[in-house]
Design a protein around this motif. Structure first.
Motif, short mmCIF file in Angstrom:
data_model
loop_
_atom_site.label_atom_id
_atom_site.label_comp_id
_atom_site.label_asym_id
_atom_site.label_seq_id
_atom_site.Cartn_x
_atom_site.Cartn_y
_atom_site.Cartn_z
N GLU A 72 0.99 11.51 -10.05
CA GLU A 72 0.09 12.65 -9.89
C GLU A 72 0.85 13.97 -9.95
OE1 GLU A 72 -1.78 11.80 -6.21
OE2 GLU A 72 -3.06 10.20 -7.03
N THR A 117 6.17 -3.30 -11.85
CA THR A 117 5.01 -3.83 -11.11
C THR A 117 4.60 -5.19 -11.64
OG1 THR A 117 3.55 -2.55 -12.57
CG2 THR A 117 4.13 -1.57 -10.46
N ASP A 127 0.83 -1.21 0.00
CA ASP A 127 0.00 0.00 0.00
C ASP A 127 0.86 1.25 0.00
OD1 ASP A 127 -2.30 -1.48 -0.04
OD2 ASP A 127 -2.68 -1.35 2.12
N GLU A 128 1.94 1.26 0.80
CA GLU A 128 2.82 2.42 0.86
C GLU A 128 3.55 2.63 -0.47
OE1 GLU A 128 4.98 5.72 2.41
OE2 GLU A 128 3.04 4.75 2.82
N ASP A 129 4.00 1.51 -1.06
CA ASP A 129 4.68 1.62 -2.36
C ASP A 129 3.72 2.13 -3.43
OD1 ASP A 129 7.23 1.04 -3.82
OD2 ASP A 129 5.88 -0.20 -5.01
N LEU A 130 2.48 1.67 -3.37
CA LEU A 130 1.47 2.15 -4.32
C LEU A 130 1.22 3.65 -4.11
CD1 LEU A 130 -0.75 1.71 -6.45
CD2 LEU A 130 -2.28 1.03 -4.59
N ARG A 131 1.14 4.07 -2.84
CA ARG A 131 0.90 5.50 -2.56
C ARG A 131 2.02 6.37 -3.12
NH1 ARG A 131 2.47 9.39 0.52
NH2 ARG A 131 4.10 8.12 1.49
N ILE A 132 3.28 5.94 -2.89
CA ILE A 132 4.42 6.72 -3.37
C ILE A 132 4.44 6.76 -4.90
CG2 ILE A 132 6.94 6.78 -3.47
CD1 ILE A 132 6.95 5.61 -0.63
N THR A 133 4.22 5.61 -5.52
CA THR A 133 4.23 5.54 -6.98
C THR A 133 3.15 6.44 -7.58
OG1 THR A 133 5.05 3.26 -6.92
CG2 THR A 133 4.05 4.00 -8.98
N LEU A 134 1.94 6.37 -7.03
CA LEU A 134 0.84 7.21 -7.55
C LEU A 134 1.10 8.69 -7.30
CD1 LEU A 134 -2.32 5.10 -6.61
CD2 LEU A 134 -1.14 5.24 -8.81
N SER A 135 1.75 9.01 -6.16
CA SER A 135 2.03 10.42 -5.88
C SER A 135 3.01 10.99 -6.89
CB SER A 135 2.60 10.57 -4.46
OG SER A 135 3.88 9.96 -4.34
N HIS A 136 3.99 10.18 -7.33
CA HIS A 136 4.92 10.63 -8.37
C HIS A 136 4.18 10.88 -9.68
CE1 HIS A 136 9.10 10.38 -6.79
NE2 HIS A 136 8.51 9.62 -5.86
#
Length: 375
Positions: A76, A156, A65-74
């Motif tokens: 975005e 991924t 979940d944290e890796d997904l959050r960081i990836t999506l934030s980049h």
């Protein structure tokens, strides 16, 4: 003279017997207490193990979940930057349109007031201004880093493949216990054809002229493995594709093999454990006690796990390692052999062989005992 036996002697005997029974009662009560304590201990240990596994899965999920959050934030952030840049270019175009509209209004007034030609230099400057703006606001000049996006997708996908290769975890673990076995033709019923490699058994309606060895089954359509195991963990997969009737499991070498006694059938006596498929239903057997299983789908491969440390015999649907049934023997009293029964052909509907899917042999250090040709 009549001799009268003193009653005290009889009373002493009864009292001793009474005391003995009391001691036996206390011993049984103490054992019952120990069993209850052991039951509680096992339940607590199982709960601790279960909670630990749940926490690990939760930690894995948290990392993902944290890796997904960081990836999506980049992604975005890059999206916001690109949209902001396009907003700026659009604003410049809107500003120029407003200027052109104003110039058109002024030019229209001038044309209405005079018949003179407009200043060609002004027109040339206006055209240059537009061309310059169009060159500076080309939409293609703003884009996402699609190469980076493709790299993220590739990484991924690699992560997904890695996770898939490691799950189900229980499948990889159980398969690591795979032990190679081959069927012993000298134990096979005369109506069974054993392949040269000893990895399959096929029913034939012809009674083969074979030596009547002490270890050969003469009534039930059984055959057992040449190898037996006395400790460790051992797993086998058996292919039952296309069959309408079969029995498979494990057995002590002492299973009865002659005559019509019910104990000769797999799972009907205390010497063997099995799962049976017949008439579309699955049944687990041991000690003559049937356990109806809640499955209706015809499985293609069945897994059998023999776990000596835990005293368990467990059956699985091998594709997804779905547990079918587990027997707890406590402690095995003898070595165990794989046992198979391909069943009658049932007018051609059950003519296919029952096949052992052997894995790479790992038996040398895992409880292999000398082959036993007969009981």
């Amino acid at each position: 003279m009549t001799v009268i036996t003193p009653l005290c002697h009889s009373s002493d005997t009864l009292e001793k017997h009474q005391e003995c029974l009391k001691k036996q009662r206390e011993a049984v009560k103490y054992r019952l207490k120990k069993l209850a304590a052991r039951q509680s201990e096992i339940a607590k240990k199982s709960s601790v193990i279960r909670e630990s596994i749940i926490r690990k899965y939760q930690e894995i999920q948290a990392v993902l979940d944290e890796d997904l959050r960081i990836t999506l934030s980049h992604l975005e952030m890059e999206e916001r930057a690109a949209i902001s840049a396009l907003d700026g270019l659009m604003e410049k175009n809107c500003s120029l349109i407003q200027e052109i509209e104003q110039d058109l209004a002024r030019l229209s007034v001038t044309l209405d007031q005079t018949d003179t030609e407009p200043d060609t230099m002004v027109i040339k400057l206006d055209v240059a201004r537009v061309v310059d703006l169009l060159n500076r606001t080309d939409p293609i000049s703003v884009s996402l880093d699609e190469v980076k996006a493709d790299q993220i997708l590739s990484l991924t996908n690699n992560m997904l493949l890695l996770i898939c290769s490691q799950t189900p975890i229980i499948k990889n673990l159980i398969k690591s216990y795979s032990s190679e076995v081959c069927l012993d033709p000298e134990t096979a019923h005369p109506k069974l054809i054993i392949s040269p490699k000893g990895d399959s058994a096929t029913y034939t309606n012809t009674w083969q002229q074979l030596p009547d060895l002490p270890g050969r089954f003469d009534t039930t359509l059984n055959v057992i493995s040449l190898q037996g195991y006395s400790f460790g963990r051992h797993y086998w997969e058996i292919d039952v594709t296309g069959k309408t009737y079969w029995e498979l499991g494990v057995t002590y070498p002492t299973i009865p093999r002659k005559g019509t006694t019910e104990d000769c059938w797999l799972g009907r006596g205390d010497e063997s454990w099995c799962v049976e498929f017949f008439d579309g239903e699955y049944t687990a057997w041991h000690g003559g006690v049937p356990h109806q299983l809640p499955f209706t789908r015809r499985f293609c491969q069945i897994g059998v796990l023999c776990n000596f440390p835990a005293g368990l015999v467990t059956f699985f649907e091998a594709d997804k390692m779905t547990p079918l049934f587990s027997f707890c023997a406590g402690t095995f009293t003898d070595c165990l052999h794989l046992a198979l029964c391909p069943g009658h052909d049932h007018n051609g509907t059950n003519s296919k062989p029952i096949v052992i899917c052997n894995a790479q042999s790992r038996t040398s250090d895992f409880g292999l005992v000398a082959p036993q040709k007969s009981i």
